[in-house]
Design an enzyme around this catalytic site. Structure first.
Site, PDB file in Angstrom:
ATOM      1  N   HIS A 122      52.984  -4.038 -39.470  1.00 36.84           N
ATOM      2  CA  HIS A 122      53.931  -3.114 -38.855  1.00 36.84           C
ATOM      3  C   HIS A 122      54.494  -2.169 -39.916  1.00 36.84           C
ATOM      4  CE1 HIS A 122      54.152  -5.025 -34.880  1.00 36.84           C
ATOM      5  NE2 HIS A 122      54.032  -6.170 -35.531  1.00 36.84           N
ATOM      6  N   THR A 174      45.504 -12.070 -50.554  1.00 37.30           N
ATOM      7  CA  THR A 174      45.978 -10.691 -50.463  1.00 37.30           C
ATOM      8  C   THR A 174      44.989  -9.688 -51.052  1.00 37.30           C
ATOM      9  OG1 THR A 174      47.145 -10.888 -52.576  1.00 37.30           O
ATOM     10  CG2 THR A 174      48.388 -11.435 -50.571  1.00 37.30           C
ATOM     11  N   LYS A 175      43.973 -10.201 -51.761  1.00 37.89           N
ATOM     12  CA  LYS A 175      42.938  -9.347 -52.336  1.00 37.89           C
ATOM     13  C   LYS A 175      41.577  -9.971 -52.047  1.00 37.89           C
ATOM     14  CE  LYS A 175      45.802  -7.510 -56.080  1.00 37.89           C
ATOM     15  NZ  LYS A 175      45.943  -7.344 -57.554  1.00 37.89           N
ATOM     16  N   LYS A 192      36.920 -20.824 -59.560  1.00 38.99           N
ATOM     17  CA  LYS A 192      35.540 -21.241 -59.796  1.00 38.99           C
ATOM     18  C   LYS A 192      34.590 -20.229 -59.174  1.00 38.99           C
ATOM     19  CE  LYS A 192      36.018 -26.308 -59.878  1.00 38.99           C
ATOM     20  NZ  LYS A 192      35.556 -27.572 -59.216  1.00 38.99           N
TER      21      LYS A 192
END
Length: 209
Positions: A122, A174-175, A192
């Protein structure tokens, strides 16, 4: 101009059509849409299953595809209101997941329990308006083939998780995660990766001590 484009370009007509499909202030489609429209527009592969106690908030103007022998377990919420939702073959969406498109989940993927994968955000930056009156932002999520997303993970908008990767329980992604990786933590970091020359998983980014 197509019918779809005509509706999109006419705010009043768009509002009327939306009201016909979805009750005001709700995400769940009306009963007649579920029974008479969605079965003819959305694709279900052979041997696929959606458990009875799952909330399927799918609408006709976006895609919903469930591949062959894939299963959506009880207590999930599946929503394509703002973007296509495509699930590949032989994929398990475990109990209690929330999946909000646009999202593309590949083949042979495992989603464990209570995962949130939401490609929706949002807008909030205009402080003169309540957040619910501001724009909805989307960025597609892609989960490539053979991934395992463990329980209670969160996958945020715009993320791609590469083939045969593992996201640990409770991780917040988030990435994007490269293929053949293991990611843990909040925010998730790769610890890993698979080394095809050594033919083993090796630690990265942390000391072996």
């Amino acid at each position: 101009m197509s019918l779809k484009e005509s509706i999109k370009n006419n705010p009043r007509l768009k509002k009327i059509i939306h009201w016909m499909l979805v009750p005001a202030n709700e995400a769940r489609p009306r009963g007649w849409v579920k029974m008479l429209v969605n079965p003819f527009l959305h694709k279900r592969g052979k041997g696929s299953a959606i458990r009875r106690r799952t909330r399927i908030d799918v609408l006709p103007f976006k895609k919903f595809v469930l591949g062959e022998h894939s299963v959506i377990e009880d207590f999930c919420t599946i929503n394509n209101g703002v973007g296509d939702l495509i699930i590949g073959h032989h994929t398990l969406i475990g109990m209690g997941n929330t999946i909000i498109g646009p999202i593309n989940i590949g083949n042979h993927v495992i989603f464990a329990q209570n995962i949130v994968a939401s490609a929706l955000n949002h807008e909030y930056r205009d402080v003169t308006k309540p957040i619910h009156e501001q724009a909805i932002l989307t960025a597609p999520i892609v989960i490539e083939d053979e991934c395992w997303i463990a329980a209670n993970a969160v996958i945020t908008a715009g993320v791609t998780i590469g083939k045969h990767s593992v996201v640990a329980a409770g991780a917040v992604v988030t990435k994007s995660i490269p293929p053949y990786s293991v990611a843990v933590g909040n925010p998730a970091k790769v610890i890993k990766q698979y080394d095809f020359e050594k033919k083993e998983w090796v630690r990265v980014g942390i000391s072996d001590k």
